[in-house]
Every structure is written in structure tokens, then in C-alpha cells.
Design an enzyme around this catalytic site. Sequence first.
Site, PDB file in Angstrom:
ATOM      1  N   SER A 138      -2.978 -57.264 -54.289  1.00 10.93           N
ATOM      2  CA  SER A 138      -2.104 -58.333 -53.811  1.00 10.93           C
ATOM      3  C   SER A 138      -2.872 -59.282 -52.891  1.00 10.93           C
ATOM      4  CB  SER A 138      -0.876 -57.716 -53.140  1.00 10.93           C
ATOM      5  OG  SER A 138       0.125 -58.681 -52.901  1.00 10.93           O
ATOM      6  N   ASP A 263       5.844 -60.143 -62.530  1.00 13.15           N
ATOM      7  CA  ASP A 263       5.620 -59.856 -61.117  1.00 13.15           C
ATOM      8  C   ASP A 263       6.654 -60.612 -60.269  1.00 13.15           C
ATOM      9  OD1 ASP A 263       4.650 -59.842 -58.436  1.00 13.15           O
ATOM     10  OD2 ASP A 263       2.586 -59.600 -59.140  1.00 13.15           O
ATOM     11  N   HIS A 291       5.121 -55.713 -59.334  1.00 10.90           N
ATOM     12  CA  HIS A 291       4.075 -56.015 -58.351  1.00 10.90           C
ATOM     13  C   HIS A 291       3.465 -54.715 -57.845  1.00 10.90           C
ATOM     14  CE1 HIS A 291       2.045 -58.606 -55.464  1.00 10.90           C
ATOM     15  NE2 HIS A 291       2.281 -57.689 -54.534  1.00 10.90           N
TER      16      HIS A 291
END
Length: 320
Positions: A138, A263, A291
Site C-alpha cells: 500500500s 481495490d 486491498h
Amino acid sequence: MIVHSDFKPAWWLPGPHLQTLWPNTLRPRPRVRLARERLELPDGDFLDLDWGPQRDGALVLVLHGLEGSSRSGYAAGILRRLAQKGFQGVLMHARGCSGQPNRLHRAYHAGETGDMSLVVDELRTRFPDRPIAAVGYSLGGNALLKWLGETGADNPLAAAVAVSVPFMLAHAHERLQDGFSRLYQWHLMGKMKRGVRRKRDLPGYPVDVAAVQRLTTFREFDDRVTAPLHGFAGVDDYYARSSSRQFLAGVQRPTLVLHARNDPFMFAHSIPTAQELSPHIRLELSEHGGHVGFVEGRIPGLARYWLERRIPQWLGETLV
């Protein structure tokens, strides 16, 4: 190059949100023995490193996401799996994320590359004969891709993996204002506000701590806290200069990017096109996965975590 991944989502975790929530909130934290080391920095601050079980293979630096740590399920999971596959894993906590506030007013942000560069230089000094790779999740993946693109042929890594990257930070903010995704923003904002409160007694701390507690969005927080503490003119300057998508053409190290079209932190149109990618990047796209999710498994409750299979597999094929 963009290819379809071989990820097959668990039928009992349909949609982006269950794929995201299960591994990040419902999964028992994988058990792995870690050893902490404090690395003192030239600016008077520190970074805490958590070393995985001692192994003789390539070193793999793990970079967590926003407000993550070695206690995050995905981080503990990959550190355990790396050890099982013979890699020496080590997680770098971003400033203030190891459980103790850092010493300086500044903290970390999505475009911060200096600290990972310093850690990699330290690893190269200690282990000159071992290849070094990095895996970023991320926000950590965004910073990793930015660093790879900025440094090009001078980057010291042998390989890199980036997972569920917010390629365009302004887009990520917009996506997190939409529907159920607002829950993620609310949860992470709570952690970020606590981080500010913990530093309120630092001498000369320039943040209005009480005002920050009333903020409700990432954009507000980044404009009032992140941007001024890290030398940006404002939130738009921060997002524009720190988003990784613009740096992808400059990557010159073997790099695997794993991403899901659904996502919930990012729009599908935020994903870079094949024309934007360096020839050294392999972007594996799946339709599903959420995610930092990517949960497989045919039997409800008996989950398998595809990232922990695919990442060591690719590193093993690449670091030869």
C-alpha cells in the site's frame, strides 16, 4: 507488461470489502519470532527494525502500509513465509509506527524514500555478498515504486515487489469518500490522530493538536499535518509530488506489482497503463482481491493467503 494473475478468490469472501477485511481484521496474527533493533539516524531520530528468523538467503526488506507495523497480519504473514522459504526478512517501521513516538516533529509520508534508502545502505554494508530485495504494501509500495523510479539504474535493490499501491494519491482520497470505503478512512484517521496526540508534548510541536482531532478526511489531515511537517506547499503539492505512477517509466530493477481492479482504496482508472510501465515491471492484475487481501480457499474459514505464495515464488525465480 500487464498480465492477469492466477489469483482465485475464496467464494465465501465475495466482493472487495470482505477480501479486504478478512485478512486485515479477522485473521489471527501469524506467529513469527522477531528480534527488534533500533537504528539511530543522522538527524537525531530513529528507526525500529524487526528481524525475522535468521536465514542465509537473500535479504528482503518489508515496508508496511499506512499506520502498519510488524503486528499487521500481512506483515507478520510474509515475514513468516519468507523465513520458511530461506529468505532473511526484516521489516522497517516508518517513523512513529513501532509503538513509540519518534523524536522529531516530522513522521513519514507516502513519498518518503530517504529512510528506506538509508536502511538498504546499512544492509549492504553489513551483508555485502547477499542480494537485497524489498516488498512494499500500500503506502509502503507507493514509496518503494517512487524510489525505484527516481534512482533508476543507480538503485541498489536486486528486485522489488509492490502490493495494492495507491498509484495516484488524490484518486485514493476521492475513492475513500465513496460508500463503504469511508470506513477504512475513519479507522485509519483514528490511528493518525492518536499519533498526533502522542507527540503533543514535543517542544515546539507546530501542529494544533485539538484542531486535528476534529478533522474527518485524509485530505484535511494531509493539508494540516502531513504537508507542512514534510516540506510540501500543501496537500495538492504533496499528492502530486509523492504519487508513484509518474515514476514507473524510470524503474530499472525487476519489479512485480500485484493489484486488484476492485481495490476499495483506489479507482480502476487509477491503475497505470502498459505504456506507462518500464520494461522491468510486471504488473499482475486480478479482477478481485480487495486491498492487501487476495484470500483463497474452497472451505469457509480455511483461508489461504495468495500474496504469501506469490511473493516468495517470484523472488525465488528472480533472485538467482
